[in-house]
Design a protein around this motif. Structure first.
Motif, PDB file in Angstrom:
ATOM      1  N   VAL A  81       0.843  -1.209   0.000  1.00 23.41           N
ATOM      2  CA  VAL A  81       0.000   0.000   0.000  1.00 23.41           C
ATOM      3  C   VAL A  81       0.871   1.249   0.000  1.00 23.41           C
ATOM      4  N   GLU A  82       1.914   1.246   0.833  1.00 20.20           N
ATOM      5  CA  GLU A  82       2.821   2.400   0.881  1.00 20.20           C
ATOM      6  C   GLU A  82       3.496   2.641  -0.466  1.00 20.20           C
ATOM      7  N   LEU A  83       3.973   1.580  -1.094  1.00 21.01           N
ATOM      8  CA  LEU A  83       4.650   1.717  -2.389  1.00 21.01           C
ATOM      9  C   LEU A  83       3.689   2.181  -3.472  1.00 21.01           C
ATOM     10  N   THR A  84       2.455   1.701  -3.422  1.00 18.59           N
ATOM     11  CA  THR A  84       1.434   2.138  -4.386  1.00 18.59           C
ATOM     12  C   THR A  84       1.149   3.627  -4.202  1.00 18.59           C
ATOM     13  N   ASP A  85       1.055   4.072  -2.944  1.00 16.52           N
ATOM     14  CA  ASP A  85       0.826   5.495  -2.684  1.00 16.52           C
ATOM     15  C   ASP A  85       1.981   6.348  -3.220  1.00 16.52           C
ATOM     16  N   ARG A  86       3.202   5.842  -3.117  1.00 19.79           N
ATOM     17  CA  ARG A  86       4.369   6.595  -3.588  1.00 19.79           C
ATOM     18  C   ARG A  86       4.445   6.673  -5.107  1.00 19.79           C
ATOM     19  N   HIS A  87       4.145   5.553  -5.779  1.00 21.78           N
ATOM     20  CA  HIS A  87       4.454   5.458  -7.209  1.00 21.78           C
ATOM     21  C   HIS A  87       3.244   5.344  -8.125  1.00 21.78           C
ATOM     22  N   GLY A  88       2.070   5.153  -7.600  1.00 21.61           N
ATOM     23  CA  GLY A  88       0.872   5.187  -8.420  1.00 21.61           C
ATOM     24  C   GLY A  88       0.412   3.847  -8.967  1.00 21.61           C
ATOM     25  N   GLU A  89      -0.596   3.950  -9.814  1.00 22.48           N
ATOM     26  CA  GLU A  89      -1.306   2.772 -10.331  1.00 22.48           C
ATOM     27  C   GLU A  89      -0.432   1.872 -11.192  1.00 22.48           C
ATOM     28  N   ARG A  90       0.501   2.439 -11.919  1.00 21.14           N
ATOM     29  CA  ARG A  90       1.362   1.607 -12.786  1.00 21.14           C
ATOM     30  C   ARG A  90       2.118   0.566 -11.953  1.00 21.14           C
ATOM     31  N   LEU A  91       2.683   0.981 -10.820  1.00 17.77           N
ATOM     32  CA  LEU A  91       3.365   0.024  -9.951  1.00 17.77           C
ATOM     33  C   LEU A  91       2.359  -0.886  -9.260  1.00 17.77           C
ATOM     34  N   ALA A  92       1.193  -0.372  -8.893  1.00 21.42           N
ATOM     35  CA  ALA A  92       0.166  -1.194  -8.233  1.00 21.42           C
ATOM     36  C   ALA A  92      -0.199  -2.406  -9.077  1.00 21.42           C
ATOM     37  N   VAL A  93      -0.307  -2.212 -10.387  1.00 22.65           N
ATOM     38  CA  VAL A  93      -0.637  -3.322 -11.287  1.00 22.65           C
ATOM     39  C   VAL A  93       0.448  -4.392 -11.240  1.00 22.65           C
ATOM     40  N   VAL A  94       1.697  -3.977 -11.207  1.00 24.22           N
ATOM     41  CA  VAL A  94       2.817  -4.929 -11.150  1.00 24.22           C
ATOM     42  C   VAL A  94       2.840  -5.638  -9.798  1.00 24.22           C
ATOM     43  N   LEU A  95       2.626  -4.885  -8.722  1.00 23.32           N
ATOM     44  CA  LEU A  95       2.688  -5.474  -7.378  1.00 23.32           C
ATOM     45  C   LEU A  95       1.606  -6.527  -7.152  1.00 23.32           C
ATOM     46  N   LYS A  96       0.473  -6.392  -7.838  1.00 27.67           N
ATOM     47  CA  LYS A  96      -0.608  -7.374  -7.688  1.00 27.67           C
ATOM     48  C   LYS A  96      -0.212  -8.758  -8.183  1.00 27.67           C
ATOM     49  N   VAL A  97       0.703  -8.829  -9.146  1.00 32.55           N
ATOM     50  CA  VAL A  97       1.094 -10.123  -9.727  1.00 32.55           C
ATOM     51  C   VAL A  97       2.528 -10.513  -9.384  1.00 32.55           C
ATOM     52  N   ALA A  98       3.207  -9.673  -8.622  1.00 38.54           N
ATOM     53  CA  ALA A  98       4.617  -9.914  -8.306  1.00 38.54           C
ATOM     54  C   ALA A  98       4.778 -10.956  -7.199  1.00 38.54           C
ATOM     55  N   SER A  99       5.952 -11.551  -7.164  1.00 39.92           N
ATOM     56  CA  SER A  99       6.387 -12.386  -6.048  1.00 39.92           C
ATOM     57  C   SER A  99       7.346 -11.543  -5.217  1.00 39.92           C
ATOM     58  N   PHE A 100       7.457 -11.864  -3.934  1.00 38.39           N
ATOM     59  CA  PHE A 100       8.312 -11.099  -3.048  1.00 38.39           C
ATOM     60  C   PHE A 100       9.254 -12.033  -2.303  1.00 38.39           C
ATOM     61  N   LEU A 101      10.514 -11.625  -2.228  1.00 36.67           N
ATOM     62  CA  LEU A 101      11.497 -12.330  -1.411  1.00 36.67           C
ATOM     63  C   LEU A 101      11.851 -11.424  -0.241  1.00 36.67           C
TER      64      LEU A 101
END
Length: 121
Positions: A73-93
């Motif tokens: 949520v914090e990263l989406t607030d910082r960088h907007g919808e374009r990153l939000a779309v990527v974060l929804k399908v991303a994997s995290f280590l």
């Protein structure tokens, strides 16, 4: 020739539980993730491939002591919808280990890798 077996040592006798003498302790939520060392120390977020392009950077820092879902949520607030779309399908280590519990607090000083789906062969 096999040695004769001895019965297992049962250990010391069980002791009685002491009587409760104070007010009941408040229940705290159980933590299932790694321990939080210092909630104020930052975590490092590293972006790869499409996440790097969407964030417009290769890495940044964010507050520790929050869950991965809260970090998203914090990263989406910082960088907007374009990153939000990527974060929804991303994997995290988290420190090189796949994160399965997105509600567990992130440890202070951890490195979070954002890995979007990769294509190729």
């Amino acid at each position: 020739m096999a040695e004769p077996t001895r019965p297992a040592d049962p250990g010391p006798p069980a002791q009685a539980r002491p009587a409760d003498t104070g007010p009941p302790a408040q229940a705290r939520p159980l933590r299932t993730g790694p321990p939080v060392q210092d909630a104020g120390a930052p975590v490092t977020v590293r972006y790869f491939a499409g996440a790097r392009a969407a964030a417009g950077r290769t890495e940044e820092t964010a507050s520790a002591g929050r869950s991965l879902d809260e970090l998203v949520v914090e990263l989406t607030d910082r960088h907007g919808e374009r990153l939000a779309v990527v974060l929804k399908v991303a994997s995290f280590l988290v420190d090189g280990v796949t994160c399965h519990d997105r509600q567990a607090p992130l440890p202070a000083g951890a490195t979070i890798d954002v890995l979007p789906p990769f294509a190729g062969g």
